[in-house]
Design a protein around this motif. Structure first.
Motif, PDB file in Angstrom:
ATOM      1  N   LEU A 231       0.622  -1.238   0.001  1.00 55.85           N
ATOM      2  CA  LEU A 231      -0.013   0.159   0.041  1.00 55.85           C
ATOM      3  C   LEU A 231       0.605   1.175  -0.054  1.00 55.85           C
ATOM      4  O   LEU A 231       0.267   2.357  -0.123  1.00 55.85           O
ATOM      5  N   GLY A 232       2.180   1.240   0.272  1.00 59.44           N
ATOM      6  CA  GLY A 232       2.995   2.352   0.169  1.00 59.44           C
ATOM      7  C   GLY A 232       2.405   3.470   0.866  1.00 59.44           C
ATOM      8  O   GLY A 232       2.631   4.712   0.668  1.00 59.44           O
ATOM      9  N   ALA A 233       2.493   3.036   2.450  1.00 65.29           N
ATOM     10  CA  ALA A 233       1.935   4.076   3.241  1.00 65.29           C
ATOM     11  C   ALA A 233       2.933   4.964   3.863  1.00 65.29           C
ATOM     12  O   ALA A 233       4.231   4.598   3.897  1.00 65.29           O
ATOM     13  N   ASP A 234       2.617   6.027   4.330  1.00 64.36           N
ATOM     14  CA  ASP A 234       3.459   7.021   5.205  1.00 64.36           C
ATOM     15  C   ASP A 234       3.722   6.740   6.636  1.00 64.36           C
ATOM     16  O   ASP A 234       4.493   6.995   7.092  1.00 64.36           O
ATOM     17  N   VAL A 235       2.617   6.094   7.148  1.00 61.27           N
ATOM     18  CA  VAL A 235       2.515   5.860   8.421  1.00 61.27           C
ATOM     19  C   VAL A 235       1.870   4.146   8.529  1.00 61.27           C
ATOM     20  O   VAL A 235       0.690   3.891   7.809  1.00 61.27           O
ATOM     21  N   VAL A 236       2.409   3.390   9.210  1.00 62.71           N
ATOM     22  CA  VAL A 236       1.888   2.050   9.423  1.00 62.71           C
ATOM     23  C   VAL A 236       1.463   2.070  11.145  1.00 62.71           C
ATOM     24  O   VAL A 236       2.555   2.161  11.721  1.00 62.71           O
ATOM     25  N   SER A 237       0.429   1.777  11.478  1.00 63.48           N
ATOM     26  CA  SER A 237       0.135   1.571  12.919  1.00 63.48           C
ATOM     27  C   SER A 237      -0.303  -0.128  13.348  1.00 63.48           C
ATOM     28  O   SER A 237      -1.059  -0.597  12.238  1.00 63.48           O
ATOM     29  N   ALA A 238      -0.297  -0.386  14.460  1.00 64.43           N
ATOM     30  CA  ALA A 238      -0.815  -1.522  15.103  1.00 64.43           C
ATOM     31  C   ALA A 238      -0.844  -1.411  16.400  1.00 64.43           C
ATOM     32  O   ALA A 238       0.085  -1.009  17.025  1.00 64.43           O
TER      33      ALA A 238
ATOM     34  N   LEU B 206       5.042  -0.452   4.001  1.00 63.87           N
ATOM     35  CA  LEU B 206       5.685   0.905   4.251  1.00 63.87           C
ATOM     36  C   LEU B 206       6.286   1.495   2.947  1.00 63.87           C
ATOM     37  O   LEU B 206       6.673   0.691   2.220  1.00 63.87           O
ATOM     38  N   GLY B 207       6.201   2.578   2.683  1.00 62.80           N
ATOM     39  CA  GLY B 207       7.028   3.394   1.708  1.00 62.80           C
ATOM     40  C   GLY B 207       8.173   4.253   1.851  1.00 62.80           C
ATOM     41  O   GLY B 207       7.932   4.858   3.139  1.00 62.80           O
ATOM     42  N   GLY B 208       9.085   4.159   1.355  1.00 58.81           N
ATOM     43  CA  GLY B 208      10.502   4.962   1.848  1.00 58.81           C
ATOM     44  C   GLY B 208      10.692   5.184   3.202  1.00 58.81           C
ATOM     45  O   GLY B 208      11.152   4.266   3.847  1.00 58.81           O
ATOM     46  N   GLU B 209      10.637   6.371   3.524  1.00 56.67           N
ATOM     47  CA  GLU B 209      11.352   7.041   4.758  1.00 56.67           C
ATOM     48  C   GLU B 209      10.007   6.957   5.797  1.00 56.67           C
ATOM     49  O   GLU B 209       9.702   7.872   6.701  1.00 56.67           O
TER      50      GLU B 209
END
Length: 206
Positions: free
Chosen positions: A129-136, A153-156
């Motif tokens: 999904l190329g997210a800026d933020v991933v949470s759990a 996750l995407g990039g930085e």
């Protein structure tokens, strides 16, 4: 005028939406197990404020947030409620394989008019999904969480995890197979809990 909740300054409108979400949780928990029944009377502190505190560790700007194993919407729906006024262009994707919980999440998103997509599949089967933020929150041990997170996750990008009293052991175990930059913060709602902010996840060569 804003009020501080969980270390985050929010508007009265945001508080009203968080309260409305808490009421939805109470209503639906009588039918499906969204939260432990024993925590219903303390839902504001145990679940809402506990989730809200995560927001202050997010990047100053983001456009795509992915929440893994969203369950009853903590922290995914709570993050979307706060971002509605703070990051109005951001979108949220909540991954929850339990069909009944996914139905609840869609209902909450619709009633609260949130920019939320709910994917009712297993996390590992969802295309990246190329997210800026991933949470759990309370999903699985860190060593199992990192590969799921890296997939989306995407990039930085930044990963934000709620962890309990075993967080140090989980980090030590994960470091056997993964490298990552870690910032570790105390939870404001539980003296035994931690918030982990992780970036630059890489699998170590076997």
């Amino acid at each position: 005028m804003k009020t501080e909740i969980g270390g985050v300054n929010v508007s009265r409108e945001t508080i009203a939406e968080l309260e409305a979400f808490a009421e939805l949780i109470k209503k639906w928990t009588s039918k499906i197990n969204l939260i432990a029944r024993g925590t219903i009377d303390d839902i504001w502190e145990r679940h809402v404020v506990d989730s809200v505190q995560l927001y202050k560790f997010a990047p100053a700007k983001f456009t795509k947030w992915v929440d893994l194993g969203s369950g009853g919407g903590f922290p995914g729906i709570v993050m979307a409620i706060i971002a509605k006024s703070e990051q109005p262009l951001a979108s949220f994707t909540l991954i929850e394989s339990d069909q009944r919980k996914a139905t609840f999440l869609r209902t909450a998103a619709r009633e609260l008019k949130l920019p939320v997509e709910v994917i009712a599949q297993r996390i590992e089967s969802v295309p990246p999904l190329g997210a800026d933020v991933v949470s759990a929150r309370a999903l699985t041990a860190l060593s199992g969480l990192l590969p799921l997170t890296l997939r989306h996750l995407g990039g930085e990008a930044v990963a934000l995890f709620h962890k309990g009293r075993q967080s140090q052991q989980e980090v030590a175990e994960a470091e056997k197979n993964w490298s990552f930059d870690l910032e570790d913060y105390p939870s404001i709602t539980d003296p035994d809990a931690r918030i982990l902010r992780i970036q630059r996840i890489n699998a170590l060569a076997s």
